[in-house]
Motif scaffolding. Structure first.
Motif, PDB file in Angstrom:
ATOM      1  N   THR A  38     -13.697  25.566  80.971  1.00 39.60           N
ATOM      2  CA  THR A  38     -12.652  26.588  80.814  1.00 39.60           C
ATOM      3  C   THR A  38     -11.485  26.017  79.999  1.00 39.60           C
ATOM      4  O   THR A  38     -10.843  26.739  79.242  1.00 39.60           O
ATOM      5  N   GLY A  39     -11.237  24.700  80.119  1.00 36.72           N
ATOM      6  CA  GLY A  39     -10.176  24.077  79.313  1.00 36.72           C
ATOM      7  C   GLY A  39     -10.480  24.231  77.829  1.00 36.72           C
ATOM      8  O   GLY A  39      -9.605  24.583  77.037  1.00 36.72           O
ATOM      9  N   ARG A  43      -8.342  26.198  75.071  1.00 38.00           N
ATOM     10  CA  ARG A  43      -7.806  25.515  73.874  1.00 38.00           C
ATOM     11  C   ARG A  43      -8.248  26.244  72.603  1.00 38.00           C
ATOM     12  O   ARG A  43      -7.496  26.348  71.647  1.00 38.00           O
ATOM     13  N   LEU A  65      -1.371  25.856  85.287  1.00 35.56           N
ATOM     14  CA  LEU A  65      -2.622  26.603  85.188  1.00 35.56           C
ATOM     15  C   LEU A  65      -2.361  27.963  84.559  1.00 35.56           C
ATOM     16  O   LEU A  65      -1.264  28.508  84.688  1.00 35.56           O
ATOM     17  N   VAL A  66      -3.362  28.502  83.874  1.00 34.06           N
ATOM     18  CA  VAL A  66      -3.219  29.870  83.369  1.00 34.06           C
ATOM     19  C   VAL A  66      -3.561  30.822  84.524  1.00 34.06           C
ATOM     20  O   VAL A  66      -4.259  30.428  85.454  1.00 34.06           O
ATOM     21  N   PHE A  93     -13.605  24.864  86.421  1.00 35.97           N
ATOM     22  CA  PHE A  93     -13.596  26.141  87.139  1.00 35.97           C
ATOM     23  C   PHE A  93     -14.518  26.029  88.343  1.00 35.97           C
ATOM     24  O   PHE A  93     -15.634  25.545  88.189  1.00 35.97           O
ATOM     25  N   GLN A  99     -10.066  31.550  92.646  1.00 38.63           N
ATOM     26  CA  GLN A  99     -11.125  31.436  91.625  1.00 38.63           C
ATOM     27  C   GLN A  99     -12.464  31.106  92.281  1.00 38.63           C
ATOM     28  O   GLN A  99     -13.516  31.589  91.871  1.00 38.63           O
ATOM     29  N   ARG A 168      -5.007  15.026  73.080  1.00 37.28           N
ATOM     30  CA  ARG A 168      -4.547  16.301  73.613  1.00 37.28           C
ATOM     31  C   ARG A 168      -3.040  16.236  73.866  1.00 37.28           C
ATOM     32  O   ARG A 168      -2.541  15.232  74.381  1.00 37.28           O
ATOM     33  N   ASP A 170      -1.413  17.737  76.050  1.00 40.31           N
ATOM     34  CA  ASP A 170      -1.107  17.669  77.487  1.00 40.31           C
ATOM     35  C   ASP A 170      -1.472  16.316  78.099  1.00 40.31           C
ATOM     36  O   ASP A 170      -1.312  16.113  79.294  1.00 40.31           O
ATOM     37  N   ARG A 179       0.077  17.933  86.151  1.00 37.99           N
ATOM     38  CA  ARG A 179      -1.312  18.370  86.355  1.00 37.99           C
ATOM     39  C   ARG A 179      -1.848  17.821  87.675  1.00 37.99           C
ATOM     40  O   ARG A 179      -2.602  18.494  88.383  1.00 37.99           O
TER      41      ARG A 179
HETATM   42  P1  AMP Z   1      -9.096  20.754  81.220  1.00 34.36           P
HETATM   43  O1  AMP Z   1      -9.624  20.670  79.830  1.00 34.36           O
HETATM   44  O2  AMP Z   1     -10.137  21.172  82.208  1.00 34.36           O
HETATM   45  O3  AMP Z   1      -8.330  19.524  81.628  1.00 34.36           O
HETATM   46  O4  AMP Z   1      -8.023  21.964  81.208  1.00 34.36           O
HETATM   47  C1  AMP Z   1      -6.843  21.905  80.429  1.00 34.36           C
HETATM   48  C2  AMP Z   1      -5.833  22.931  80.894  1.00 34.36           C
HETATM   49  O5  AMP Z   1      -6.383  24.250  80.754  1.00 34.36           O
HETATM   50  C3  AMP Z   1      -5.417  22.842  82.350  1.00 34.36           C
HETATM   51  O6  AMP Z   1      -4.402  21.888  82.578  1.00 34.36           O
HETATM   52  C4  AMP Z   1      -4.935  24.272  82.601  1.00 34.36           C
HETATM   53  O7  AMP Z   1      -3.675  24.496  82.016  1.00 34.36           O
HETATM   54  C5  AMP Z   1      -5.932  25.094  81.816  1.00 34.36           C
HETATM   55  N1  AMP Z   1      -7.125  25.469  82.632  1.00 34.36           N
HETATM   56  C6  AMP Z   1      -8.407  25.018  82.463  1.00 34.36           C
HETATM   57  N2  AMP Z   1      -9.232  25.581  83.360  1.00 34.36           N
HETATM   58  C7  AMP Z   1      -8.462  26.424  84.105  1.00 34.36           C
HETATM   59  C8  AMP Z   1      -8.726  27.295  85.199  1.00 34.36           C
HETATM   60  N3  AMP Z   1      -9.962  27.405  85.736  1.00 34.36           N
HETATM   61  N4  AMP Z   1      -7.692  27.988  85.722  1.00 34.36           N
HETATM   62  C9  AMP Z   1      -6.460  27.898  85.213  1.00 34.36           C
HETATM   63  N5  AMP Z   1      -6.113  27.091  84.200  1.00 34.36           N
HETATM   64  C10 AMP Z   1      -7.111  26.360  83.632  1.00 34.36           C
END
Ligand code: AMP
Length: 226
Positions: A38-39, A43, A65-66, A93, A99, A168, A170, A179
């Motif tokens: 989901t990230g 992106r 988080l979104v 996810f 969720q 990244r 973040d 985070r």
């Molecule tokens: P990741 O690549 O999994 O580290 O995700 C990067 C960022 O995407 C996270 O810090 C959140 O801001 C957002 N994000 C990814 N997956 C989710 C999710 N399932 N629910 C909400 N925000 C998400």
């Protein structure tokens, strides 16, 4: 593996930087089912520069988080695609208890049983070091680390020969801290939830990438026998 003969449906979970993405990409090669991050989906949307993308980017950049509704819609659309018919590996996810509940409903609607939720466990100090040192190839996404995983030839991607890399936005100390706080407050409650469902499998994520991959394979061998 489900009784209906479909492939594995797995959640890879754990704190940011625990190695979910790396392990999911490797696992996808070994068991030939898609890796749904989901990230990465978010992106990609952020990169389009759309209004929604700008909103998503600002949340990600701050380590927040979104909203659940946004990500659930995106995921449902992705799961409906043809390549997910034989299973999938979910990375990132569910990230909140609501969720996790939506995932249950979605899978139930489609007659799918989740085979396992694998939690990759890594202490916070190691996570910080891993995230602050990581970067990836711009062309193929292959991940590297300043200390632990350097390209064989300096500045050249082992996988595709690319010479441009990125970090990244973040992946900085303040955002990683946020985070981790969000992980404890919002995502961690999904762990006992999976445990109650009898789906939780835990793996020590502190070893080498190959060692962790081997442990995941061992766990999946047990899941397949069930
Ligand atoms: P990741 O690549 O999994 O580290 O995700 C990067 C960022 O995407 C996270 O810090 C959140 O801001 C957002 N994000 C990814 N997956 C989710 C999710 N399932 N629910 C909400 N925000 C998400």
């Amino acid at each position: 593996m489900n009784a209906n003969g479909l492939g594995l449906h797995i959640v890879l979970t754990g704190a940011p930087g625990c190695g979910k993405g790396t392990q999911a990409r490797l696992l996808k090669e070994r068991i030939a089912i898609p890796h749904l991050s989901t990230g990465e989906m978010l992106r990609a949307e952020a990169q389009t520069g759309s209004e929604l993308g700008r909103e998503i980017k600002s949340l990600i950049d701050d380590g927040n988080l979104v909203p659940d509704e946004m990500i659930v819609k995106m995921l449902e659309k992705r799961i409906d695609q043809d390549d997910c018919k034989n299973g999938f590996i979910l990375d990132g996810f569910p990230r909140t208890l609501p969720q996790a509940k939506v995932l249950d409903e979605l899978l139930q609607k489609k007659g799918i049983t989740l085979d396992a939720a694998i939690e990759i466990q890594v202490p916070d100090e190691i996570i910080m070091e891993r995230i602050l040192g990581r970067y990836a190839c711009m062309k193929c996404g292959q991940g590297y680390h300043d200390r632990y995983l350097k390209p064989k030839v300096y500045g050249v991607c082992d996988n595709c020969g690319g010479t441009e890399f990125y970090r990244r936005i973040d992946d900085n100390r303040t955002t990683v801290h946020n985070r981790l706080v969000n992980y404890r407050a919002l995502t961690y409650p999904t762990i006992p939830y999976f445990e109650q469902q009898g789906k939780l499998l835990c793996v020590d994520g502190t070893g080498s990438i190959d060692a962790v991959a081997k442990k995941i394979d061992n766990l999946l061998a047990v899941v397949r026998e069930k």
